[in-house]
Design an enzyme around this catalytic site. Structure first.
Site, short mmCIF file in Angstrom:
data_model
loop_
_atom_site.label_atom_id
_atom_site.label_comp_id
_atom_site.label_asym_id
_atom_site.label_seq_id
_atom_site.Cartn_x
_atom_site.Cartn_y
_atom_site.Cartn_z
N SER A 97 37.33 22.19 49.01
CA SER A 97 37.86 21.55 47.80
C SER A 97 38.89 20.51 48.21
O SER A 97 39.96 20.86 48.71
CB SER A 97 38.53 22.60 46.90
OG SER A 97 37.60 23.61 46.61
N GLU B 33 34.96 38.19 37.68
CA GLU B 33 33.79 37.58 37.07
C GLU B 33 32.83 37.04 38.11
O GLU B 33 33.23 36.57 39.18
CB GLU B 33 34.25 36.44 36.15
CG GLU B 33 35.02 37.00 34.97
CD GLU B 33 35.60 35.95 34.04
OE1 GLU B 33 35.92 36.31 32.90
OE2 GLU B 33 35.73 34.78 34.44
N CYS C 64 33.17 25.59 36.59
CA CYS C 64 34.16 25.53 37.68
C CYS C 64 35.59 25.53 37.16
O CYS C 64 35.92 24.76 36.26
CB CYS C 64 33.96 24.25 38.48
SG CYS C 64 32.60 24.39 39.59
N CYS D 123 27.40 33.00 41.64
CA CYS D 123 28.73 32.58 42.08
C CYS D 123 29.61 33.83 42.01
O CYS D 123 29.77 34.42 40.94
CB CYS D 123 29.22 31.49 41.13
SG CYS D 123 30.92 31.00 41.43
N CYS E 64 43.45 25.13 37.69
CA CYS E 64 42.52 26.27 37.72
C CYS E 64 43.03 27.44 36.90
O CYS E 64 44.17 27.88 37.03
CB CYS E 64 42.31 26.68 39.16
SG CYS E 64 41.40 28.20 39.35
N CYS F 136 44.24 34.94 41.91
CA CYS F 136 44.40 34.11 43.10
C CYS F 136 45.87 33.75 43.26
O CYS F 136 46.58 33.56 42.28
CB CYS F 136 43.57 32.84 42.95
SG CYS F 136 43.55 31.84 44.46
N GLY G 10 39.47 33.53 43.22
CA GLY G 10 40.10 33.79 44.51
C GLY G 10 39.75 32.78 45.58
O GLY G 10 38.81 31.99 45.44
N GLU G 11 40.54 32.79 46.65
CA GLU G 11 40.29 31.94 47.81
C GLU G 11 39.68 32.85 48.89
O GLU G 11 40.38 33.72 49.44
CB GLU G 11 41.62 31.33 48.28
CG GLU G 11 41.65 30.83 49.70
CD GLU G 11 40.61 29.75 50.03
OE1 GLU G 11 40.31 28.90 49.17
OE2 GLU G 11 40.07 29.78 51.15
N HIS H 293 39.59 17.14 46.24
CA HIS H 293 40.17 16.70 44.95
C HIS H 293 41.09 15.49 45.00
O HIS H 293 41.30 14.84 43.99
CB HIS H 293 40.85 17.85 44.19
CG HIS H 293 39.99 19.07 44.06
ND1 HIS H 293 38.63 19.01 43.88
CD2 HIS H 293 40.29 20.39 44.11
CE1 HIS H 293 38.12 20.24 43.81
NE2 HIS H 293 39.11 21.09 43.95
N HIS I 274 36.90 20.59 33.52
CA HIS I 274 36.79 21.30 32.25
C HIS I 274 38.20 21.61 31.76
O HIS I 274 38.93 22.35 32.42
CB HIS I 274 35.99 22.59 32.44
CG HIS I 274 34.64 22.32 33.02
ND1 HIS I 274 34.35 22.50 34.34
CD2 HIS I 274 33.52 21.80 32.45
CE1 HIS I 274 33.09 22.14 34.57
NE2 HIS I 274 32.58 21.70 33.44
N CYS J 264 46.54 26.53 42.33
CA CYS J 264 46.06 25.18 42.04
C CYS J 264 46.29 24.88 40.56
O CYS J 264 45.99 25.70 39.70
CB CYS J 264 44.58 25.04 42.39
SG CYS J 264 44.23 25.43 44.10
FE1 SF4 Z 1 42.57 29.94 43.67
FE2 SF4 Z 1 40.38 28.43 43.95
FE3 SF4 Z 1 41.71 28.50 41.62
FE4 SF4 Z 1 42.83 27.29 43.72
S1 SF4 Z 1 40.94 26.66 42.67
S2 SF4 Z 1 43.86 28.72 42.29
S3 SF4 Z 1 42.09 28.59 45.39
S4 SF4 Z 1 40.63 30.20 42.57
#
Ligand code: SF4
Length: 342
Positions: free
Chosen positions: A213, A94, A332, A107, A121, A114, A159-160, A215, A289, A118
């Protein structure tokens, strides 16, 4: 079965030089091809009219431009559009187009899913289904209908990016080099959870903006939210970032998602001030969210304002990021294209 042709988009100028040399074409045609791909943005080799017909045919035997349109689009009430691209192996990635007063930001995603896991996410929940190639990454920028109007690109999708460094670096070269889009690196932000091994290379080899990031400023707490803290503690990441200049052209942002009763009190705000001291960073406070199956709660607006004001009073520039596209699951942490079960 017909042989799959290799995409030309995603190739850097040195790679295009290798292609033309291999095919016995003149060396200068690499520059011509780059121009067709990245400046004139053609979708077919046939359109590269300053290459001889014979050379176009030779090129087309093994290669294609490699552009493909999004397979679907969802439009939010606030103008945000979420595009879904289906890769050749049937995975969905996406990209989110975010128009604003004087900006149009895309974006983009760097991986199919990923592996960073996290807790908060949605992409992390779906697991890892492979890296995107530079062709698949740059195609997101080239193939949305608003492509020509984009002012900024952020690597904050699925993804990272630092876990797919080689392909991300190639994409950045295509976007910033003269033979590519020739964009200023200031129009690009790469976000990372702090995978230091490759993050160091990004800092050395490019001058794009960086977003980290964070947090949570506390080791144990962050570890519970982001497994990457084990290998790369955020304290080490900040120590490394302090060695770079973020006071002039290049910007360092810190992303901080806020959860009710978890990381939204004054003690956290002060610990964050301490963590960021001397880093010339600015903080984006992000409303969480809610996503299914995750027991974390959104902070209320009042607490976010208090947190922001505390940081600002201590000399850390902080803003509350406006949520975009929540109604279409484009905000996000909400990206999770429906992927083929593998
Ligand atoms: Fe992957 Fe980023 Fe989601 Fe962490 S926040 S699981 S690095 S996509």
């Amino acid at each position: 079965m017909a042989e799959v042709k290799k995409p030309l988009i995603g190739m850097t100028l040195p790679q295009l030089k290798e292609v033309v040399t291999e095919l016995g074409m003149p060396g200068f045609s690499a520059g011509q091809i780059a121009k067709w791909l990245y400046e004139k943005r053609v979708t077919d080799i046939e359109e590269m009219t300053n290459l001889s017909k014979a050379n176009r045919e030779k090129l087309a035997q093994e290669y294609c431009v490699g552009r493909y349109e999004p397979s679907s689009a969802m439009r939010s009430v606030d103008g945000t559009v979420k595009y879904l691209f289906t890769t050749a192996d049937g995975q969905a990635v996406e990209s989110v187009y975010i128009p604003d007063a004087d900006r149009a930001t895309l974006c983009i995603s760097s991986q199919k899913g990923c592996k960073m896991g996290c807790r908060f996410c949605m992409t992390g929940k779906q697991g890892f289904h492979g890296n995107l190639t530079a062709a698949e990454i740059i195609n997101q920028v080239l193939s949305i209908p608003e492509s020509e109007t984009l002012t900024n690109v952020v690597f904050m999708g699925m993804g990272e990016p630092m876990d797919n460094f080689g392909e991300v670096l190639k994409t950045l070269q295509i976007m910033t080099e003269k033979w590519g889009f020739a964009w200023s690196p200031k129009r690009i932000t790469v976000s990372s959870i702090g995978k230091l091994d490759t993050l160091k290379r990004l800092l050395e080899e490019t001058s794009v903006h960086v977003a980290i990031s964070v947090h949570s400023p506390y080791h144990e707490e962050r570890l519970g939210l982001m497994p990457v803290e084990k290998a790369y503690p955020v304290r080490e990441v900040m120590k490394c970032l302090r060695r770079y200049d973020f006071a002039h052209q290049r910007r360092l942002s810190v992303e901080y998602i806020m959860w009710n009763g978890l990381n939204d009190d004054e003690a956290h705000a002060q610990a964050l001030v301490d963590l960021l001291s001397g880093s010339n960073s600015r903080v984006n406070l992000i409303r969480f969210h809610a996503i299914p199956g995750v027991n974390l709660k959104t902070t209320d607006e009042g607490r976010m304002v208090k947190f922001r004001d505390y940081l600002n009073a201590k000399g850390v520039l902080a803003t509350i990021r406006r949520s975009r596209g929540e109604d279409i699951y484009a905000a996000c942490g909400m990206l999770a294209g429906k992927v083929k079960k593998s």
